[in-house]
Every structure is written in structure tokens, then in C-alpha cells.
Scaffold this motif. Structure first.
Motif, mmCIF file in Angstrom:
data_model
loop_
_atom_site.group_PDB
_atom_site.id
_atom_site.type_symbol
_atom_site.label_atom_id
_atom_site.label_comp_id
_atom_site.label_asym_id
_atom_site.label_seq_id
_atom_site.Cartn_x
_atom_site.Cartn_y
_atom_site.Cartn_z
ATOM 1 N N VAL A 450 -15.350 84.189 65.726
ATOM 2 C CA VAL A 450 -14.100 84.930 65.919
ATOM 3 C C VAL A 450 -14.365 86.307 66.513
ATOM 4 O O VAL A 450 -13.631 86.779 67.391
ATOM 5 C CB VAL A 450 -13.343 85.063 64.582
ATOM 6 N N ASN A 452 -16.835 87.110 68.349
ATOM 7 C CA ASN A 452 -17.609 86.979 69.587
ATOM 8 C C ASN A 452 -19.011 87.581 69.453
ATOM 9 O O ASN A 452 -19.532 88.206 70.376
ATOM 10 C CB ASN A 452 -16.864 87.633 70.759
ATOM 11 N N LYS A 469 -17.664 76.340 72.474
ATOM 12 C CA LYS A 469 -17.577 77.245 73.621
ATOM 13 C C LYS A 469 -16.722 76.653 74.742
ATOM 14 O O LYS A 469 -15.883 77.339 75.330
ATOM 15 C CB LYS A 469 -18.979 77.543 74.140
ATOM 16 N N LYS A 472 -13.147 76.510 73.523
ATOM 17 C CA LYS A 472 -12.695 77.781 72.961
ATOM 18 C C LYS A 472 -12.083 77.594 71.573
ATOM 19 O O LYS A 472 -11.011 78.116 71.260
ATOM 20 C CB LYS A 472 -11.695 78.456 73.902
ATOM 21 N N THR A 475 -10.562 80.301 68.462
ATOM 22 C CA THR A 475 -10.166 81.530 69.145
ATOM 23 C C THR A 475 -8.688 81.451 69.461
ATOM 24 O O THR A 475 -8.083 80.381 69.466
ATOM 25 C CB THR A 475 -10.939 81.732 70.463
ATOM 26 N N ARG A 476 -8.076 82.559 69.752
ATOM 27 C CA ARG A 476 -6.653 82.597 70.089
ATOM 28 C C ARG A 476 -6.404 82.116 71.515
ATOM 29 O O ARG A 476 -5.252 81.979 71.925
ATOM 30 C CB ARG A 476 -6.117 84.028 69.954
ATOM 31 N N GLU A 477 -7.487 81.912 72.284
ATOM 32 C CA GLU A 477 -7.312 81.510 73.666
ATOM 33 C C GLU A 477 -6.901 80.047 73.792
ATOM 34 O O GLU A 477 -6.381 79.621 74.812
ATOM 35 C CB GLU A 477 -8.615 81.723 74.452
#
Length: 483
Positions: A450, A452, A469, A472, A475-477
Motif C-alpha cells: 500500500v 509502495n 504488480k 495493481k 491499490t486504489r488504481e
């Protein structure tokens, strides 16, 4: 004319069952067949009684006699009738007849559907409550070549066959109505299945959406809705992401269950599984060909940070499925409830793989205050004759001491009870654990992802870091269809 342009804007309040059937009957385009086996023609009956049924029903039938049924639909490989394959056979057969017998040159705007159910209601001795499969295959455009489909499995809770039949008829109407008027909101469609039905009367423990109009629907997320909405206590899905019927998956199986957050799945989780599985299948009582491994996540675990974060849930599911595992989401915070659930479907050996902290929690009385028999009642359900706990050690972060069943600390009042179960072989230490991974904790890995930060990849099984990765995860992405 496309029905997609006729999405439901009226009926803001819950329409009655008659209003639902009448709306479908008065739609000149919706046309299909009803095939109902095992509980009368309860769904079709509502359409006949509403009026205008000739505009909707091409055929309604029941084939109760097994030889008649086999003559129409063929013989299933397992010889059973109340199964998902039987339901799919019925839907395929009836839709094929619709396409063959209702010509497009005469009816260019018709939207075909086939509704089917195959059900066993409660028996005379009332030992078996009854269950069934129901589904609809349908199109939302006249030229739609690939059909959409919704399939449900239900369990009856009522104790009279007549009441079960009535409930089945209502849920059938709700399903057909939802398919045509709520297909664009599958979450709400699930809730509307209980329109005019008390949740105490019927349980929906599996649902699968498929077809072009449901391409954005992840069935694992729909499973989660069943739990959240109180429709069932446990759901399962397989590596392909499709939901599974727990009863079919667990029936007469030797079950090894690993409970965790899996946020994300780490090398420790996989070492726990590998080492406990090796012990499990060496047991004489275990037939490895009938053994199943379940990764279980509790609803309370998903709510650990407050409300359920569905993206977070999907990320965990994504990783476990990518590794080929079967996942269960349950509403069983206490282990004894999980074991009780498994016991509904198997009398074979059950193994629970857990860490030291989990075992200590099991011997905490606060979890059993709601039971009249307290912790003894819970343990009577938990430690039955065919259950065993496989305990993975933990390193004490302060002292560095390795904690096992021999030196864990339970409440003084629980010491004798703990000794009783330990020395009767109900708790078995995993001794060949990997000493190199004792300092890995999923919460630490999650925090690094979270934030990074670097250095978390080596804590995960091979290939998992690459998936995180690439997609993603955590993550919020990342975005998912939240309809």
C-alpha cells in the motif's frame, strides 16, 4: 425493438407478484417456455392467473415420471435429477425448441426465454428439508445469438411441502422479472429475488450470471452479496471464478480448511497448507482421492477495517484463484460453527490448519457466552471424533521463542480443558516448518504494498508478486465493476 431501451423506471415501490407477471404478460416481445419438475408448476401458475398469459407462455410442462423426463432430456451421467447439469440440460433443450418452432420471419421482435426448475421438496418424514435448482436462459435483443443466463440453488427452510411450493413460485417470478427488468443492476436483482418472501423461508447459497450482458459481472462478488444480504452463511468459488454449490463440493469429502486473511497470501500460508496436507493425507481415515482443501475467509475478517472493501476482497480472491485454490467465504466467526457446517455434508475426517494465535482464541470463553452450554457446548461441536487441528508454530516477536502446543498460554480456567484435547490427539504440531519464513506477516507485506515500499516480494509464493504488480492489486488504481 430492443428491451434494453425499456429498463425499469416505473414501479419504484415493490410491485406485487401479480403486477410483475402482468407486466411481463403485457409485453408483446417476451415469449418463452416453463419447465418445472418436482414441486408443481408453481411459477407458471402465477403467469396464468395474472391474465394475458398467451402473450408470454409458449409452453408450460412438468415431467415428473423419471422415464418421461429421461425421454425428453436424456439420462444424466450421475443418474440424478435435482442437479445443476439437469437444469442446464432442461434450459438448453427448451430454448432449442423455441428457436426451432417459433420462426423469426413471423416474429422478428420476439425475445425468447426458457425458465426451468428441478426441485425436491420436504419428504414425509421431514428429515430432508428440500432443495432445488432454478434458472432462466434469455435474450434481451431479438438478434442476440449468445443467450444470457442466471442460475440459482436454493434450500427450503419451511416444514410443509405446500409452503415450499408457494415460495418456489414467487422466487421464480422474481427471477424472470429481474432477468428482463433488472439485468443491468445484478446486485439489486439478487435482493429483489426476496420480494414478498421472508428470508427465513428459503436460502440462496449459489448464483451464477453468464452471457453477453453479464460480462462485467464477477460471480465471486455476487457470492459476497449473498453473504452480506443474509441470504446464506457460506459460499464457495473455484479457480475459474465461478461459484460452486458447497453441498456438492463438500459431500462425503475429507476436508482440510485453512482460515486466514490472505491479504495477501504469503509463503507462511503455503507452508502451513503443504505441511498440514502431508499429515492429513497420511491419516488412515483419509482417502486422498476424496480430499479437498478449502481456503476460508470469514465475513468478520473482511470487515476488519470497518465496512467491507470489495476491491480488497476481489484482490484476495484473484490471488487465491490464480494459484488454483477453492475459496470459501463464511459468516462463521467461531470455528465450531464452521465444523458444524462441514458436518452437514460429510462424516469423513476434517482438519483445521491454524496458527498459535487462532488456537489461543478458541480457548477464550468470551466467544461462547451466547451459548447456554458455554464453551463446553461449543467444544462438543468442534472436537468431534473425526476432527484434528494442525498447529503451525509462531515466533514470539519479543523473546524469539518458538510457540507450539506445548508452551502456549491459555486462560488458567482453560488449562485442564486444553490439556484434555491436546493429550487426546486433537491438536497436532507441525514440526517440519520452514524456519526461514517465521518473521513473515501478511499485515506487514500488505502495508509495504500500500505504501509502495520495497522488499515485500520475497515474502510471497513464486509468481504472486508479479500478479500484484501487473494487476495493481491492493491499490486504489484498480477498478472493478461495482454495479
Amino acid at each position: 425493438m430492443s428491451l434494453v431501451l425499456k429498463r425499469d423506471t416505473a414501479f419504484e415501490n415493490i410491485p406485487s407478484i401479480k403486477a410483475k407477471t402482468l407486466r411481463i404478460n403485457l409485453n408483446p416481445d417476451i415469449y418463452g417456455t416453463f419447465a418445472e419438475i418436482g414441486a408443481g408448476q408453481e411459477t407458471a401458475r402465477h403467469f396464468f392467473r395474472a391474465g394475458g398469459a398467451s402473450g408470454t407462455i409458449a409452453k408450460a410442462m412438468s415431467a415428473y415420471d423419471k422415464e418421461f423426463s429421461d425421454a425428453i432430456y436424456g439420462v444424466e451421467a450421475d443418474g440424478r435429477y435435482v442437479t445443476q447439469p439437469r437444469l442446464k440440460t432442461m434450459l438448453s433443450h427448451e430454448m432449442r425448441l423455441m428457436e426451432e418452432r417459433i420462426t423469426r420471419d413471423k416474429h422478428p421482435d420476439r425475445l425468447f426465454f426458457s425458465y426451468a426448475n428441478t426441485v425436491a421438496t420436504i419428504d414425509f418424514s421431514k428429515r430432508y428439508k428440500g432443495h432445488g435448482w432454478l434458472g432462466i436462459r434469455f435474450q434481451l435483443e431479438p438478434d442476440q445469438k449468445e443467450f444470457d443466463e442466471i442460475i440459482l440453488h436454493v434450500r427450503f427452510k419451511q416444514t410443509e411441502a405446500r409452503l415450499q411450493q408457494e415460495t418456489l413460485g414467487i422466487i421464480g417470478v422474481n427471477l424472470i422479472y429481474g432477468a428482463f427488468y433488472k439485468y443491468h443492476k445484478p446486485r439489486k436483482l439478487l435482493k429483489y429475488l426476496y420480494d414478498h418472501i421472508d428470508k427465513d423461508t428459503i436460502e440462496i447459497d449459489m448464483v451464477n450470471f453468464s452471457g453477453p450482458n453479464f460480462k462485467g459481472v464477477d460471480n465471486r462478488l455476487m457470492s459476497l452479496q449473498l453473504i452480506r444480504n443474509g441470504m446464506t452463511d457460506a459460499v464457495m468459488f473455484g479457480p475459474d471464478g465461478n461459484n460452486l454449490l458447497p453441498a456438492a463440493k463438500l459431500y462425503k469429502k475429507n476436508i482440510l480448511a485453512l482460515r486466514g486473511s490472505f491479504r495477501p497470501v504469503t509463503k507462511v500460508n503455503m507452508d502451513m497448507l503443504k505441511k498440514s496436507y502431508n499429515i492429513f493425507v497420511r491419516d488412515r481415515a483419509v482417502d486422498e482421492s476424496k480430499a479437498i482443501v478449502i481456503f476460508e475467509i470469514t465475513l468478520s475478517n473482511l470487515k476488519a477495517d470497518g465496512e467491507i472493501d470489495e476491491r480488497d476482497f476481489m484482490d484476495r480472491a484473484e490471488l487465491l484463484c490464480s494459484m488454483g485454490h477453492t475459496v470459501m467465504i463464511s459468516n462463521f466467526q467461531e470455528y465450531y460453527k464452521l465444523v458444524e457446517y462441514f458436518n452437514n455434508y460429510t462424516k469423513a475426517k476434517i482438519g483445521l490448519t491454524m496458527g498459535v494465535n487462532n488456537l489461543v482464541d478458541i480457548f477464550d470463553e468470551k466467544y461462547y457466552r451466547h451459548l447456554s452450554g458455554g464453551i463446553l457446548e461449543a467444544f462438543g461441536k468442534l472436537f468431534f471424533k473425526e476432527l484434528q487441528v494442525y498447529l503451525y508454530p509462531m515466533k514470539n516477536p519479543e523473546t524469539g521463542q518458538i510457540m507450539t502446543s506445548n508452551n502456549i498460554k491459555v486462560h488458567p480456567r482453560m488449562k485442564e480443558l486444553y490439556k484434555f484435547f491436546k493429550y487426546n490427539g486433537k491438536v497436532m504440531d507441525i514440526i517440519d516448518y520452514d524456519t526461514e519464513i517465521m518473521d513473515i506477516f501478511s499485515r506487514d507485506v500488505f502495508k509495504k504494498i500500500v505504501n509502495n515500499e520495497e522488499g515485500w516480494e520475497d515474502s510471497l509464493p513464486e509468481g504472486i508478486a508479479d500478479i500484484i504488480k501487473e494487476k495493481k492489486l491492493f491499490t486504489r488504481e484498480r477498478d472493478i465493476d461495482m454495479k
